[in-house]
Design an enzyme around this catalytic site. Structure first.
Site, PDB file in Angstrom:
ATOM      1  N   HIS A   1     -11.292  13.567  -7.252  1.00 43.41           N
ATOM      2  CA  HIS A   1     -10.055  13.841  -6.511  1.00 43.41           C
ATOM      3  C   HIS A   1      -9.594  15.276  -6.692  1.00 43.41           C
ATOM      4  CE1 HIS A   1     -10.188   9.492  -7.059  1.00 43.41           C
ATOM      5  NE2 HIS A   1      -9.689   9.456  -5.850  1.00 43.41           N
TER       6      HIS A   1
ATOM      7  N   ASN B   1       0.834  -1.199   0.000  1.00 44.34           N
ATOM      8  CA  ASN B   1       0.000   0.000   0.000  1.00 44.34           C
ATOM      9  C   ASN B   1       0.874   1.256   0.000  1.00 44.34           C
ATOM     10  OD1 ASN B   1      -2.306   1.479   0.004  1.00 44.34           O
ATOM     11  ND2 ASN B   1      -2.792   1.162   2.147  1.00 44.34           N
TER      12      ASN B   1
END
Ligand code: GLN
Ligand code: ZN
Length: 785
Positions: free
Chosen positions: A725, A139
């Site tokens: 975003h 991640n």
């Protein structure tokens, strides 16, 4: 010891360049940079906000580095890494090292400072940041180098040298770490304006002299070892890649004599061809392998062996998880290696950098002692590495080993971990098929009869803006500062507002806005059995951003309904369909620290069963549309192609388990972020959801290409029509255009209109106009048809 022996011992000590006996060698691949309480994060953000100076930031960074070195040094680690610190990312550090700054950042040459460095990382007033992408299957995200035939490499950062010297000034000898030249190029992409098929590896000859230069500088400062991280060696490579690799290291080996080279690999088994290439290199003194994820690597070493004089850095302590090492098991593995290679050639190490685990268990005050005894964060893993190295050489810390064995025994037999009912259910479902019996086309018809939606139905992904007020209410409720009654009232009021807004906007399928959730995994983890949460178990995701994954330590079950109360309330406020909103099993799994005492698939099946209960309860409560988010399904894909089919198989199966029991008239949605789906599109179809909403707008409509190429898609699909975003508000024509493009490749009856992802990070002043334009665009196209 005779004098002769003593001299020989000193010689061998000098020749391997170690400060302590080579016979107890231990190593750590890398260490978290953020600090035990995210000190670096706060220092970075305050610097970026101009609330503190560059020297304030440098001071925090220096203190963190020094305390890590001191910690490793006093633990007794023999090969202590330096230059594993980074202000943002180690790949970006390498871009700075070799001066590969894209021209748009206006760098004029010379040592790269914060200005240029953070512009590349975060963008500046005139140009956006460089692209960021996932670091292998972690991640963590790295900044992708942008290279092309015009790239000129020139040594432009002395960070590696400075850090080496900084440690040395503390009296600590370190092994400087660099991203290896092969992996650096392999992880790069062609710059804008360069042919997309351009092969960045073709730059290797011009890159290597810069590596040579920095390595020689390190050597002249006294370094005797250098660690080059080459994790791309574990990927599926072709023979010409190995040729390039070999040439590169032959060059480095001959140009920089007198310094020993350790090549680190991690995250998977090292393929036999890579292993042979690596061990065949005369001037590579040591290789590091991941023996936690690389289950076949031990066999490989035993079959192929390791040429005389070379060392093996055996990664037995898991850098990707938070579990205490099974010391007895590690010792038996290490002994096998020692039997094959000889003790003096085995160095105990971590499986990969500890960057991917939490920092220090010491700072957990709320987890009980038993659970804590099962865990080891980075600081504890350093101790484990040393304990293993010592034990291997006859100075075993009996008490430490006994404590470890007791902790593992309690974990193995604890009723907190093992729930026979769950295990039975999970093992029963494994080998059976879970699939809704009616084909999706017919289900959609049934659903439409009930719902009567217009063509191009509009919806959103789930969350609405999370205001400060909302966050305060949740925080105060958690801290027992407001009553449950007050909390429920506040959340219901928020749901009411979101419902009214969506009706005003004339959206067709509504959401409740997720105001009760802090995080889409945490919310469920907190209500499921088998999960525990840390206070400070942060892991760097990118730059200053960290995530705090829940720990799944036991069999998972659902004591009671988790979302029904809120969804039912939301549905009661409107005649339009209200989507129930769940996080899917694969996403919960991939965003957690997962148990290592059973296969990941097993844990995933257990979560799937818990979510299945929730789906069925929602249906029984009158919720006819249920979205099960699988934002992270793609993330869990194994690095090696040979393992991908198996993963996709159980992951998709787990998803189907959650909803195979619903009526044909219940519409199952799923949602995915990121658009690299083209290679797994058949698995996505096999999930058999009725509708999928999917990220699309940031990817030049890559997603649509797959349908252009003729993949048949019968279910509903909502490729995001605008990027949530960014604060930018898309206008009607722009959205309408996107929809038209989709209609070129998708059937009218399957297409949905929705944003890319949840709206929780946006402001209402952005969300309202964007959604108005989205609905207007959908209506406009409806009338054109
Ligand atoms: N339902 C979630 C939301 O809207 C989905 C978030 C995600 O995909 N990451 O916030
Ligand atoms: Zn999303």
């Amino acid at each position: 010891l005779s004098t002769i022996d003593a001299i020989a011992a000193v010689r061998s000590f000098l020749s391997t360049g170690l400060r302590i006996s080579a016979a107890m060698a231990s190593h750590v691949v890398g260490y978290p940079r953020m600090g035990p309480k995210r000190e670096l994060k706060f220092a970075l953000e305050s610097f970026w906000d101009k609330k503190s100076s560059a020297s304030d930031l440098e001071k925090v960074a220096k203190d963190l580095r020094c305390s890590i070195w001191q910690q490793m040094s006093s633990a007794g680690i023999s090969y202590i890494p330096s230059n594993t610190f980074s202000y943002y990312d180690q790949v970006l550090d390498t871009t700075a090292l070799v001066g590969a700054v894209p021209s748009r950042y206006g760098w004029a040459g010379g040592e790269i400072g914060f200005d240029v460095y953070f512009s590349m990382a975060r963008g500046n007033a005139t140009c956006p940041a460089m692209e960021m992408t996932k670091w292998f299957d972690t991640n963590y995200h790295y900044i992708v180098p942008e290279l092309g035939p015009d790239t000129k490499f020139v040594l432009s950062s002395h960070k590696a040298v400075d850090e080496y010297k900084e440690a040395k000034a503390l009296g600590i000898e370190t092994i400087p770490v660099l991203v290896g030249p092969f992996s650096y190029l392999r992880l790069a992409k062609p710059a804008k304006g360069v042919e997309p098929t351009y092969n960045c590896l073709s730059l290797i000859d011009s890159l290597l002299p810069v590596y040579k230069e920095v390595i020689l500088k390190l050597k002249s400062e006294g370094a005797t070892w250098i660690q080059l991280d080459e994790p791309t060696l574990v990927l599926d490579l072709e023979s010409h890649h190995y040729e390039i690799f070999k040439k590169a290291y032959e060059y480095l080996g001959s140009e920089v004599s007198g310094i020993k080279i350790l090549v680190e690999t991690y995250f998977a088994d090292i393929p036999a061809a890579a292993y042979k290439t690596l061990t065949g290199l005369k001037n590579v003194t040591a290789i590091g392998v991941d023996l936690v994820r690389g289950k076949k690597t031990l066999d490989l070493i035993q079959d192929v062996g390791l040429p005389d004089g070379k060392l093996l850095f055996a990664g037995v302590v898991d850098g990707r998880n938070i579990w205490a090492n099974d010391l007895a098991e590690s010792i038996s593995l290490l002994e096998k290696l020692c039997a094959k290679l000889g003790k003096e050639r085995v160095v105990v190490s971590t499986s990969c950098s500890l960057l991917h685990t939490a920092v220090d268990l010491k700072n957990e005050t709320k987890i009980d002692a038993e659970l804590k005894s099962w865990f080891a964060f980075a600081a504890q893993k350093v101790i484990e590495v040393v304990a293993l190295a010592k034990a291997l050489h006859g100075s075993k810390d009996e008490a430490f080993f006994a404590e470890n064995a007791a902790a593992l025994a309690s974990r193995r037999s604890s009723p907190r971990v093992h729930d026979p009912t769950v295990q039975k259910l999970a093992s029963e479902i494994k080998n059976s098929e879970h699939r809704r019996s009616t084909p999706v086309v017919n289900r959609l018809e049934e659903q439409q009869k009930h719902m009567n939606l217009p063509i191009l139905p509009t919806t959103s992904i789930g969350s609405f803006p999370q205001t400060l007020e909302l966050r305060r209410v949740r925080r105060e409720f958690k801290a027992n500062k407001i009553s449950e009654e007050a909390y429920i009232k506040a959340i219901q009021a928020e749901i009411g507002k979101v419902v009214v807004l969506q009706e005003e906007l004339d959206i067709d399928v509504l959401v409740h806005g997720e105001p009760e959730r802090n995080d889409m995994v945490e919310y469920f983890g907190e209500q499921l059995k088998g999960f525990v949460f840390t206070e400070n178990g942060w892991v760097q995701s990118y730059g200053s951003r960290c995530v705090k994954p829940p720990i799944i330590f036991g069999d998972v079950s659902r004591p009671k309904a988790m979302t029904v109360f809120w969804s039912k309330y939301a549905q009661s406020l409107t005649k339009r369909p209200m989507k129930g909103m769940l996080t899917g099993p694969v996403t919960i799994l991939n965003w957690s620290f997962v148990r290592n005492d059973q296969p990941r698939s097993e844990t995933c099946y257990q979560i799937a069963l818990a979510i299945k209960d929730e789906v069925e309860d929602l249906e029984a409560a009158g919720i006819n549309v249920i979205q099960i988010d699988e934002a992270a399904l793609r993330e869990g894909l194994p690095l090696r192609k040979s393992e991908q089919a198996n993963y996709l198989n159980w992951a998709v199966h787990s998803f189907r388990i959650t909803n195979c029991g619903v009526k044909d008239t219940t519409q199952i949605h799923t949602h995915m972020c990121y658009s690299h789906f083209n290679d797994i599109i058949h698995s996505i179809i096999d999930m058999d959801a009725d509708v999928i909403t999917i990220e699309n707008s940031r990817s030049d409509e890559k997603l649509l290409r797959v349908f252009k190429e003729g993949v048949k898609y019968a279910a509903g699909i909502g490729p995001g029509v605008y990027d949530i975003h960014s604060p930018r508000i898309p206008d009607v024509e722009e959205i309408a255009d996107r929809i038209r493009k989709m209609l070129d490749v998708l059937e009218l009856r399957v297409l949905w209109v929705n944003p890319d992802c949840g709206l929780k990070t946006r402001k209402y002043s952005e969300v309202k106009p964007a959604l108005i334009n989205m609905v207007t665009a959908a209506k406009k196209i409806r009338t054109e048809l």
